[in-house]
Scaffold this motif. Structure first.
Motif, PDB file in Angstrom:
ATOM      1  N   THR A   1      34.043  50.484  36.325  1.00  0.00           N
ATOM      2  CA  THR A   1      32.800  50.275  37.076  1.00  0.00           C
ATOM      3  C   THR A   1      32.779  51.011  38.407  1.00  0.00           C
ATOM      4  N   PHE A   2      33.959  51.317  38.964  1.00  0.00           N
ATOM      5  CA  PHE A   2      34.012  52.000  40.258  1.00  0.00           C
ATOM      6  C   PHE A   2      33.401  53.405  40.188  1.00  0.00           C
TER       7      PHE A   2
ATOM      8  N   GLY B   1      39.905  41.232  30.653  1.00  0.00           N
ATOM      9  CA  GLY B   1      41.015  41.719  31.452  1.00  0.00           C
ATOM     10  C   GLY B   1      42.112  42.163  30.494  1.00  0.00           C
ATOM     11  N   TRP B   2      42.940  43.132  30.911  1.00  0.00           N
ATOM     12  CA  TRP B   2      43.891  43.701  29.963  1.00  0.00           C
ATOM     13  C   TRP B   2      44.932  42.692  29.489  1.00  0.00           C
ATOM     14  N   ASN B   3      45.404  41.819  30.386  1.00  0.00           N
ATOM     15  CA  ASN B   3      46.373  40.812  29.956  1.00  0.00           C
ATOM     16  C   ASN B   3      45.772  39.900  28.888  1.00  0.00           C
TER      17      ASN B   3
ATOM     18  N   VAL C   1      32.952  39.973  27.232  1.00  0.00           N
ATOM     19  CA  VAL C   1      31.914  39.827  28.255  1.00  0.00           C
ATOM     20  C   VAL C   1      32.451  40.429  29.547  1.00  0.00           C
ATOM     21  N   PRO C   2      32.546  41.760  29.626  1.00  0.00           N
ATOM     22  CA  PRO C   2      33.169  42.401  30.782  1.00  0.00           C
ATOM     23  C   PRO C   2      32.310  42.322  32.036  1.00  0.00           C
ATOM     24  N   SER C   3      32.982  42.389  33.200  1.00  0.00           N
ATOM     25  CA  SER C   3      32.274  42.359  34.478  1.00  0.00           C
ATOM     26  C   SER C   3      32.518  43.604  35.303  1.00  0.00           C
TER      27      SER C   3
ATOM     28  N   ASP D   1      38.313  47.814  34.882  1.00  0.00           N
ATOM     29  CA  ASP D   1      38.577  48.384  33.563  1.00  0.00           C
ATOM     30  C   ASP D   1      37.988  47.569  32.421  1.00  0.00           C
ATOM     31  N   GLN D   2      37.375  46.422  32.711  1.00  0.00           N
ATOM     32  CA  GLN D   2      36.929  45.510  31.655  1.00  0.00           C
ATOM     33  C   GLN D   2      35.911  46.125  30.683  1.00  0.00           C
ATOM     34  N   PRO D   3      34.910  46.900  31.150  1.00  0.00           N
ATOM     35  CA  PRO D   3      33.997  47.519  30.181  1.00  0.00           C
ATOM     36  C   PRO D   3      34.705  48.466  29.205  1.00  0.00           C
TER      37      PRO D   3
END
Length: 352
Positions: A72-73, A241-243, A258-260, A263-265
């Motif tokens: 997202t950054f 989240g990756w974990n 449901v990413p926010s 790296d979640q998307p």
């Protein structure tokens, strides 16, 4: 000495004291490759299309990625202080990697991300050391409510429970809490939902102990890996989240992603498109996961449709591949021993 993605200053300490150094990358190899190319010539292209979520970028060796699938950054039009700090730290980290050429340990495994690992190996010294998940017996911590939720899980049918957890940083509006509760009611399936009280922003009167219809249980904490391995689990509604993603893979549990942020998307994209072990939920214009969308996605992975059956089959197959990596003298142990040997060789010690 080990350096994570948030501590590039460790390079200076290692250099000064002549200590062997390795970088531990705690996100997927796909994200590592994406960041690498962003900082090596692709930033202007991405910025030029940052407001076009479906615009695709083809990084060397990788499949095309849409802007909406990237960290997202990359696409923030007005970066906040936190994201600016993170991007500055990452840029410094990749500059140090270019200069020092340290070993980079990545929390993934070849059967999971072979394309991404091959894509990034020409640019840095990569060792895959995943999946890094604690053994069940080692992580067990007795909590006040643990007996309650584990006993409750034990009373549910096999593969019937929807487990929801959105990580330690998520905050909820009152509308989001209500939409999730209504969506779970619409699903009609038993559920276990982890909600931290401090994460309920703007919510004064939300009672965590009140569960409509008696079909579910809401707790403030749970032993996630223990829950994911419980035979009653049918799917994991997760922030990706990756974990959490790796834990679901090792447990063989289908996911509703449901990413926010961060790296979640990209993790969600891997879950849905690359591995086909889940589906990605779409938020509305206000960024809310609606009850209809939650119910739709849960049914897609827990129902009796051909798609649901395929998702379950893929999740089980990926679980088998992950466990093959974790066996004694398996790929993970070989990678770690090879890493230790190389560190000892750098220090002038005899290899093990």
């Amino acid at each position: 000495m080990m350096c994570t993605i948030s501590m590039p200053v460790v390079f200076e300490v290692a250099r000064e004291h002549k200590i062997p150094l390795a970088v531990y990358w705690i996100q997927p190899a796909t994200t590592l490759a994406t960041y690498y190319h962003y900082f090596h010539g692709y930033d202007e292209l991405i910025h030029a299309h940052s407001t076009e979520p479906t615009y695709e970028v083809s990084f060397p060796g990788l499949y095309p990625l849409k802007i909406c699938d990237m960290p997202t950054f990359f696409s923030e039009t007005t970066p906040n202080e936190l994201s600016t700090t993170i991007m500055q730290a990452l840029q410094e980290l990749f500059q140090q990697i270019d200069q020092e050429r340290p070993m980079v340990l990545v929390n993934t495994f070849t059967a999971l991300e072979s394309i991404a690992l091959d894509a990034i190996k020409p640019y840095m010294d990569i060792i895959d050391v995943g999946p890094v998940v604690p053994p069940l017996g080692a992580l067990h911590r007795q909590q006040v409510n643990e007996k309650d939720y584990m006993e409750w899980l034990g009373m549910q049918l096999e593969n019937s429970v929807v487990y929801l957890s959105f990580g330690s940083m998520i905050t909820y509006t009152k509308r989001q809490l209500e939409e999730i509760l209504e969506g779970l009611e619409e699903c009609g399936r038993p559920y276990l939902w982890v909600v931290r009280k401090e994460g309920c922003m703007e919510v004064v009167d939300f009672d965590l102990q009140v569960v409509k219809g008696g079909k579910g249980m809401v707790v403030e904490w749970c032993d996630q890996l223990q829950v994911l391995f419980h035979p009653s689990l049918g799917c994991f509604v997760t922030h990706c989240g990756w974990n959490s993603t790796l834990e679901a893979i090792v447990a063989g549990v289908p996911m509703v992603a449901v990413p926010s942020w961060s790296d979640q998307p990209l993790n969600a994209r891997l879950v849905e498109k690359e591995w086909s072990v889940g589906v990605r939920a779409v938020r509305d214009a206000e960024g809310v996961l609606t009850q209809k969308e939650l119910a739709r996605c849960v049914e897609l992975v827990m129902g009796d449709s051909e798609k649901a059956m395929k998702v379950k089959e893929n999740a089980n197959n990926l679980k088998t591949k992950a466990h093959d990596v974790l066996v004694t003298s398996g790929p993970l142990e070989i990678s770690l021993r090879g890493f230790i040997n190389r560190i000892q060789d750098q220090k002038g010690h005899v290899s093990i």
